[in-house]
Design a protein around this motif. Structure first.
Motif, PDB file in Angstrom:
ATOM      1  N   THR A 193       0.809  -1.217   0.000  1.00 14.90           N
ATOM      2  CA  THR A 193       0.000   0.000   0.000  1.00 14.90           C
ATOM      3  C   THR A 193       0.844   1.271   0.000  1.00 14.90           C
ATOM      4  OG1 THR A 193      -0.190  -0.051   2.416  1.00 14.90           O
ATOM      5  CG2 THR A 193      -1.943  -1.119   1.154  1.00 14.90           C
ATOM      6  N   ASP A 194       2.184   1.142  -0.046  1.00 13.77           N
ATOM      7  CA  ASP A 194       3.029   2.320  -0.264  1.00 13.77           C
ATOM      8  C   ASP A 194       2.895   2.835  -1.700  1.00 13.77           C
ATOM      9  OD1 ASP A 194       4.042   2.484   2.270  1.00 13.77           O
ATOM     10  OD2 ASP A 194       5.907   1.416   1.834  1.00 13.77           O
ATOM     11  N   VAL A 195       2.359   2.003  -2.593  1.00 12.51           N
ATOM     12  CA  VAL A 195       2.261   2.379  -4.008  1.00 12.51           C
ATOM     13  C   VAL A 195       0.986   3.187  -4.244  1.00 12.51           C
ATOM     14  CG1 VAL A 195       2.158   1.486  -6.364  1.00 12.51           C
ATOM     15  CG2 VAL A 195       3.472   0.249  -4.612  1.00 12.51           C
ATOM     16  N   PRO A 196       1.109   4.437  -4.723  1.00 15.24           N
ATOM     17  CA  PRO A 196      -0.101   5.211  -5.027  1.00 15.24           C
ATOM     18  C   PRO A 196      -0.963   4.443  -6.025  1.00 15.24           C
ATOM     19  CG  PRO A 196       1.861   6.602  -5.180  1.00 15.24           C
ATOM     20  CD  PRO A 196       2.341   5.193  -5.024  1.00 15.24           C
ATOM     21  N   GLY A 197      -2.260   4.393  -5.790  1.00 17.37           N
ATOM     22  CA  GLY A 197      -3.154   3.674  -6.690  1.00 17.37           C
ATOM     23  C   GLY A 197      -3.290   2.197  -6.372  1.00 17.37           C
ATOM     24  N   SER A 198      -2.645   1.736  -5.296  1.00 13.95           N
ATOM     25  CA  SER A 198      -2.720   0.307  -4.970  1.00 13.95           C
ATOM     26  C   SER A 198      -4.142  -0.120  -4.632  1.00 13.95           C
ATOM     27  CB  SER A 198      -1.770  -0.040  -3.821  1.00 13.95           C
ATOM     28  OG  SER A 198      -1.906   0.877  -2.762  1.00 13.95           O
ATOM     29  N   SER A 199      -5.018   0.838  -4.290  1.00 14.20           N
ATOM     30  CA  SER A 199      -6.405   0.460  -3.998  1.00 14.20           C
ATOM     31  C   SER A 199      -7.096  -0.101  -5.241  1.00 14.20           C
ATOM     32  CB  SER A 199      -7.192   1.653  -3.436  1.00 14.20           C
ATOM     33  OG  SER A 199      -7.071   2.759  -4.277  1.00 14.20           O
ATOM     34  N   ASP A 200      -6.520   0.103  -6.433  1.00 12.25           N
ATOM     35  CA  ASP A 200      -7.115  -0.475  -7.647  1.00 12.25           C
ATOM     36  C   ASP A 200      -7.009  -1.996  -7.683  1.00 12.25           C
ATOM     37  OD1 ASP A 200      -7.770   2.020  -8.508  1.00 12.25           O
ATOM     38  OD2 ASP A 200      -6.134   2.206  -9.953  1.00 12.25           O
ATOM     39  N   TYR A 201      -5.976  -2.566  -7.037  1.00 13.96           N
ATOM     40  CA  TYR A 201      -5.819  -4.029  -7.130  1.00 13.96           C
ATOM     41  C   TYR A 201      -5.699  -4.705  -5.771  1.00 13.96           C
ATOM     42  CZ  TYR A 201      -1.059  -2.229  -6.909  1.00 13.96           C
ATOM     43  OH  TYR A 201       0.068  -1.530  -6.561  1.00 13.96           O
ATOM     44  N   PHE A 202      -5.401  -3.944  -4.705  1.00 12.14           N
ATOM     45  CA  PHE A 202      -5.209  -4.559  -3.390  1.00 12.14           C
ATOM     46  C   PHE A 202      -6.532  -4.672  -2.656  1.00 12.14           C
ATOM     47  CE2 PHE A 202      -3.709  -4.202   1.159  1.00 12.14           C
ATOM     48  CZ  PHE A 202      -3.190  -5.491   1.216  1.00 12.14           C
ATOM     49  N   ARG A 203      -6.944  -5.921  -2.340  1.00  9.88           N
ATOM     50  CA  ARG A 203      -8.205  -6.126  -1.633  1.00  9.88           C
ATOM     51  C   ARG A 203      -8.023  -5.886  -0.138  1.00  9.88           C
ATOM     52  NH1 ARG A 203     -13.007  -6.948  -3.989  1.00  9.88           N
ATOM     53  NH2 ARG A 203     -13.545  -8.584  -2.507  1.00  9.88           N
ATOM     54  N   LEU A 247     -11.125 -12.989   1.053  1.00  6.76           N
ATOM     55  CA  LEU A 247     -11.069 -11.630   0.517  1.00  6.76           C
ATOM     56  C   LEU A 247     -11.393 -11.575  -0.977  1.00  6.76           C
ATOM     57  CD1 LEU A 247      -9.953 -11.149   3.316  1.00  6.76           C
ATOM     58  CD2 LEU A 247      -8.116  -9.785   2.358  1.00  6.76           C
ATOM     59  N   ALA A 248     -11.757 -12.744  -1.549  1.00  7.81           N
ATOM     60  CA  ALA A 248     -12.194 -12.823  -2.958  1.00  7.81           C
ATOM     61  C   ALA A 248     -11.190 -12.166  -3.901  1.00  7.81           C
ATOM     62  CB  ALA A 248     -13.580 -12.191  -3.115  1.00  7.81           C
ATOM     63  N   ALA A 249      -9.941 -12.683  -3.887  1.00  8.53           N
ATOM     64  CA  ALA A 249      -8.893 -12.100  -4.719  1.00  8.53           C
ATOM     65  C   ALA A 249      -8.381 -13.121  -5.737  1.00  8.53           C
ATOM     66  CB  ALA A 249      -7.733 -11.632  -3.842  1.00  8.53           C
TER      67      ALA A 249
ATOM     68  N   VAL B 207      -6.481  -5.578   7.332  1.00  6.36           N
ATOM     69  CA  VAL B 207      -6.308  -4.420   6.460  1.00  6.36           C
ATOM     70  C   VAL B 207      -7.445  -4.473   5.448  1.00  6.36           C
ATOM     71  CG1 VAL B 207      -4.803  -3.200   4.855  1.00  6.36           C
ATOM     72  CG2 VAL B 207      -3.809  -4.507   6.750  1.00  6.36           C
ATOM     73  N   ALA B 208      -8.469  -3.659   5.689  1.00  8.19           N
ATOM     74  CA  ALA B 208      -9.673  -3.690   4.849  1.00  8.19           C
ATOM     75  C   ALA B 208      -9.567  -2.567   3.823  1.00  8.19           C
ATOM     76  CB  ALA B 208     -10.915  -3.534   5.718  1.00  8.19           C
ATOM     77  N   TYR B 209      -8.751  -2.806   2.773  1.00  7.65           N
ATOM     78  CA  TYR B 209      -8.504  -1.732   1.815  1.00  7.65           C
ATOM     79  C   TYR B 209      -9.730  -1.514   0.943  1.00  7.65           C
ATOM     80  CZ  TYR B 209      -4.512   1.176   0.649  1.00  7.65           C
ATOM     81  OH  TYR B 209      -3.633   2.215   0.555  1.00  7.65           O
ATOM     82  N   HIS B 210     -10.342  -2.598   0.511  1.00  8.24           N
ATOM     83  CA  HIS B 210     -11.525  -2.508  -0.337  1.00  8.24           C
ATOM     84  C   HIS B 210     -12.770  -2.461   0.561  1.00  8.24           C
ATOM     85  CE1 HIS B 210     -14.417  -3.436  -3.475  1.00  8.24           C
ATOM     86  NE2 HIS B 210     -13.469  -3.268  -4.368  1.00  8.24           N
ATOM     87  N   ASN B 211     -13.755  -1.648   0.176  1.00  7.07           N
ATOM     88  CA  ASN B 211     -14.964  -1.521   1.003  1.00  7.07           C
ATOM     89  C   ASN B 211     -15.637  -2.865   1.245  1.00  7.07           C
ATOM     90  OD1 ASN B 211     -14.745   1.141   1.498  1.00  7.07           O
ATOM     91  ND2 ASN B 211     -16.354   1.811   0.070  1.00  7.07           N
TER      92      ASN B 211
END
Lengths: 317, 317
Positions: A193-203, A247-249, B207-211
């Motif tokens: 999560t140090d990577v900006p935009g990681s919320s696009d792929y990190f569950r 986490l459905a990943a 760590v609940a990154y995704h809603n």
């Protein structure tokens, strides 16, 4: 300064106002990160810069206010140092030195230097030039020589991090990622999560420090913990598939080991760790042994886990 | 060196063996952390130490081999610098400077210096003496003066970290801890697990990154996310109680905010964060706004969250 404090709902003190004083003939340097002052004082014999001490304020000010001033003052006269750094994994510094020995010995421009840090070796190529294009061509030629010898070990260039490289790979594939950690305690998720935009792929991540959490949240069977223990290939595999499912990943990575200083046994010493990676086609687990301090252990295991995940995504493990 | 490599299942190379060479009259210094050599060469005019470059090898060797040698060589002649550092929170450096201004101005021994780092100020007292007891008495007297002025802001001494202070408090109470993170992405759990023995009280972290993970694993109601959004007091509160329940812990702490650089809006800008702490008696949430880089944001929010947790455990929030 008043705006900086107002944005934080705080009131400046006398000390803050004294920081805003300027010597005669001095010019303020913009501080985008704090209230400490930066000053440029031009004098017939030269120019004096006074910068704040805290690195988070010093570095941006040096880059934004000092370097541009010096480059302009030097005009066309200046040569610059151009560098390119190849980032390697799965190989030690002395091995790289042996493989590149003749190139490093014969090469005078660009020069080649090796740098080792825990779980990573860097090969830095450097050349001086007034002409950027000429410099880049020389660097590219040397890079090709080095890549011919070390190709499979090169995973990134310059400022790449393992976590940014993984982010690019996941974005390209439109795939998502989940993490389960025991011994790394959250550091793996933190780097991702140090990577900006990681919320696009990190569950997300489950740090299952207590065995009960491994069972409750990740669905690790109690029988595995009883028969093999939490630090085992079987537990790492169950953690990978458990967190993928919870986490459905698409991809998952898991760590379980003994960070120390306590908790080691003769059969399972401090430094032993199992790292697992998996996707819908199955799970791959490797074990490593890295005795060292708790901080070194967490840092190295995290780097190893990211590398194994990277290799899983590109299909080499 | 052969043993170091054997323990890691690797084979030393020619470069490794060359590192083991010694100059005439030189003595090896023990390297407990790697293969790079350390050498002490005594000469009629003095003594030369050659140490490895990597800090993880340099520092232990300096402490274990160089300092004891120098202390013995100096014998009884040497004065040492003794220091004590008070660690403060919830107060800025310039405020501390104003509060302690007269003491700092009048005091010559011990000297007093202030150091600021993100979300923390340190007051360092220092004195030189050949006699440890005299030094400690002087430091204790100055410490008392400083504590009288800043008592409620002092949370630790010397090498304490907020996470080690929290560990001590939880051990004293026989209580357990769970963490839920959104914007801090695992860094909070990682700091908590930096403490040796943290497995005695740390249950784990989500760590609940995704809603969707906030809902699935932490049980945050979908209505909260729709009405108030993930970055809200209501969500922070639901995360605290959700993770306490899912991980069966006595205390819980949660973070949800906007780390940036993307994702901000006019109403909820980059840097906005809600931090919640709770136990069986209820939940307490505070909001902060810390614009800055992603790394600064994660670091500051983590420190703020640990401090709020500390205050909850000692009963001041």
């Amino acid at each position: 300064m008043r705006a900086f404090f107002a944005a934080r709902g705080r009131v400046p003190t006398d000390s803050n106002f004294r920081q805003a004083d300027l010597p005669q003939g001095g010019a303020h340097l913009e501080n985008s990160c704090g209230t400490a002052p930066g000053i440029r004082l031009e004098h017939e014999q030269g120019v004096v810069f006074a910068l704040p001490g805290p690195p988070v304020e010093l570095k941006p000010m040096f880059e934004n206010a000092v370097i541009p001033y010096l480059l302009e003052a030097l005009g066309a006269r200046h040569e610059r140092l151009y560098t390119r750094t190849l980032l390697l994994c799965d190989i030690g510094e002395s091995n790289v030195a042996d493989i590149l020995g003749d190139i490093i010995g014969e090469q005078t421009d660009p020069t080649i230097a090796l740098y080792a840090s825990p779980a990573q070796v860097r090969v830095r190529m450097a050349t001086k030039a007034a002409d950027e294009q000429a410099a880049q061509e020389r660097l590219a030629a040397t890079e090709q020589l080095v890549r011919e010898r070390l190709g499979e070990h090169v995973w990134g260039v310059d400022d790449d991090t393992m976590e940014s490289a993984i982010g690019r790979l996941l974005c390209e594939r439109g795939a998502s990622l989940a993490v389960a950690e025991s011994c790394t305690g959250g550091l793996l998720a933190s780097r991702i999560t140090d990577v900006p935009g990681s919320s696009d792929y990190f569950r997300g991540c489950v740090v299952a420090y207590h065995n009960e959490i491994k069972m409750r949240v990740l669905g690790v069977p109690e029988s595995i913990l009883q028969e093999h223990g939490a630090v085992s290939e079987q537990c790492a595999e169950a953690m990978v598939q458990g967190v993928r499912s919870a986490l459905a990943a698409d991809y998952a990575v898991a760590t379980t080991g003994i960070a120390g200083p306590g908790g080691g046994t003769e059969q399972k010493p401090v430094g032993l760790v199992y790292v697992g990676v998996g996707d819908e086609t199955g799970t791959h687990v490797e074990s490593f042994n890295w005795p060292g301090s708790r901080a070194q252990f967490k840092s190295r295991v995290t780097q190893i886990a990211l590398n194994l995940l990277r290799k899983r995504i590109i299909g080499t493990v």
